[in-house]
Write an enzyme that holds these catalytic residues in place. Structure first.
Site, short mmCIF file in Angstrom:
data_model
loop_
_atom_site.label_atom_id
_atom_site.label_comp_id
_atom_site.label_asym_id
_atom_site.label_seq_id
_atom_site.Cartn_x
_atom_site.Cartn_y
_atom_site.Cartn_z
CG ASN A 7 33.74 44.40 40.32
OD1 ASN A 7 34.42 43.97 41.26
ND2 ASN A 7 33.14 45.57 40.36
NE ARG A 88 36.33 48.20 40.90
CZ ARG A 88 35.42 48.63 41.74
NH1 ARG A 88 34.32 47.95 41.92
NH2 ARG A 88 35.60 49.75 42.40
CG HIS A 177 35.34 55.67 43.18
ND1 HIS A 177 34.94 56.59 44.13
CD2 HIS A 177 34.63 54.55 43.41
CE1 HIS A 177 34.03 56.03 44.91
NE2 HIS A 177 33.82 54.80 44.49
NE ARG A 236 33.53 53.33 52.55
CZ ARG A 236 33.48 53.14 51.23
NH1 ARG A 236 33.41 54.18 50.40
NH2 ARG A 236 33.52 51.93 50.73
CD GLU A 379 33.76 52.04 38.14
OE1 GLU A 379 32.53 51.83 38.26
OE2 GLU A 379 34.54 52.10 39.10
#
Ligand code: ADP
Length: 393
Positions: A7, A88, A177, A236, A379
């Site tokens: 990643n 990723r 996600h 956010r 993940e």
């Protein structure tokens, strides 16, 4: 067979090496502050964690050090043992419905999608190129955060905006996600031992999203064109009345870029509490009676409950609900409050069982109409699985 799950961020590089198909983690780590001063890397091996300083002017140096360390730790003896590298990728838009082997065309497309993920896709391309240079023999695979959401129907992913905004500018819901939602939805299906099932996955981390999944396929997800949609997050705002943006631009003379910074980096839990974006700090604030922390957490919970309720109706009921990521796996209080607000659906919390952090566990009572679980997400293993599968092909 040894496979690396990677990643790459703009100044970081996380990796995990697997022995496949056993899915055994052999070594993992992270390179940080790449291209900045005081670069360092941390390696986890055999339960030990070691940090070292290093000169990391670019990702290429990080990959070189990674290879040296793999040999140094005797995880590999030579480079050709690494058969695959799974990368990723945050944004695949509607170009990638599944993971793919990376060639020049794929790299070009990922790069072209940078306007939809300006922080992430360029970094991923840098990572892809660095690994290709240092470990050219390994099969490179792209695993997209958006692929899992490509099964949403047109009526779900479109916004009620002029249609040509979609056709000319690619404005539609993509979600994020996806790799995490897919992993957790699969796990839920295994746990409840039902292949065709309806589940709701709540990925509650610093960024957060909720997904409705039917028979392993995404039906709807709370993130949108960008990750700044849906629930309230660390910094956010999530769903808001979009007209606030032009209104505040006029009122404050902020530019589009500055406004974007406010809604992505200074809003959410941080914006409301004025204290922190981290849910642990918010929980501390609540203990001290901080009114704005109390408010921030209430708003967060309310929004999560709204989405679960909405997806429960969309799916026409649910066989199970899962909580994952930092907050979902660890915050006992937040899970408790969310589940208590779902009482009207016949969902009942088991207070004792809910007293768990970072461990797979059923947290509702035996007579709860819908079982709820904590499922730590993974993940990295999904990236390794897809890479392994594509090597087989
Ligand atoms: P991301 O991957 O989006 O950066 P994470 O999944 O790591 O985010 O989640 C970060 C959030 O999880 C933070 O709000 C943090 O407070 C929360 N979190 C992590 N560990 C715990 C814990 N032990 N108890 C409560 N909250 C936690």
């Amino acid at each position: 067979m040894k496979i690396l799950s990677v990643n790459a961020g703009s100044s970081s590089l996380k990796f995990q090496m697997y022995e496949m198909p056993e899915e055994k983690v052999l070594i993992s780590g992270v390179f940080e502050r790449i291209g900045i001063n005081n670069s360092l890397y941390t390696i986890k091996f055999n339960g030990e964690k070691i940090s070292k300083n290093a000169d990391l002017p670019s990702h290429k140096e990080a990959v070189k050090i990674l290879v040296d360390e793999l040999i140094n730790y005797k995880v590999i003896h030579s480079l050709n043992e690494i058969k695959g590298i799974g990368h990723r990728i945050v944004q695949g838009a509607d170009k990638f419905e599944r993971s793919v082997v990376i060639d020049e065309e794929v790299t070009k497309t990922i790069s072209e999608l940078s306007s939809l993920a300006p922080l992430h896709n360029p970094a991923a391309v840098i990572g892809i190129k660095a690994f290709k240079e240092i470990i050219p023999e390994a099969l490179a695979v792209a695993v997209f955060d958006t692929s899992f959401h490509q099964t949403m129907s047109e009526e779900t992913y479109l916004y009620a905006l002029p249609y040509n905004w979609y056709t000319d500018y690619q404005v539609r819901k993509y979600g994020a996600h996806g790799t995490s939602h897919k992993y957790v939805a699969n796990r839920l299906s295994e746990i409840i031992n039902k292949k065709d099932c309806k589940v709701i996955v709540c990925h509650l981390g610093n960024g957060g999203s909720i997904t409705a999944v039917r028979n392993g396929k995404c039906v709807d997800t709370s993130m949108g064109f960008t990750p700044n949609a849906g629930i309230i997050m660390g910094t956010r705002c999530g769903d808001i009345d979009v007209s606030i943006v032009p209104y505040m631009m006029k009122k404050t003379n902020l530019t589009a870029e500055q406004l974007d910074n406010v809604i992505n980096k200074q809003s959410g839990l941080l914006g409301i509490s004025g204290v922190s974006s981290d849910s642990r700090d918010i929980e501390d604030g609540i203990k001290q009676g901080n009114e704005r922390c109390i408010l921030a957490q209430k708003m967060f919970i309310r929004k999560v409950v709204d989405y679960i309720a909405k997806y429960y109706v969309l799916l026409n009921g649910a066989d199970a609900i899962a909580f994952t990521a930092g907050i979902g796996e660890n915050s006992i209080d937040i899970r408790k409050e969310i589940i208590e607000k779902l009482a009207v659906l016949g969902i009942k919390l088991d207070v004792e069982k809910n007293n768990v952090r970072g461990k797979e566990q059923l947290i509702t009572t035996a007579d709860s109409k819908v079982p709820c679980y904590v499922i730590p997400t993974d993940e990295e293993v999904m990236i390794a699985r897809d890479t392994y599968e594509l090597i087989g092909k």
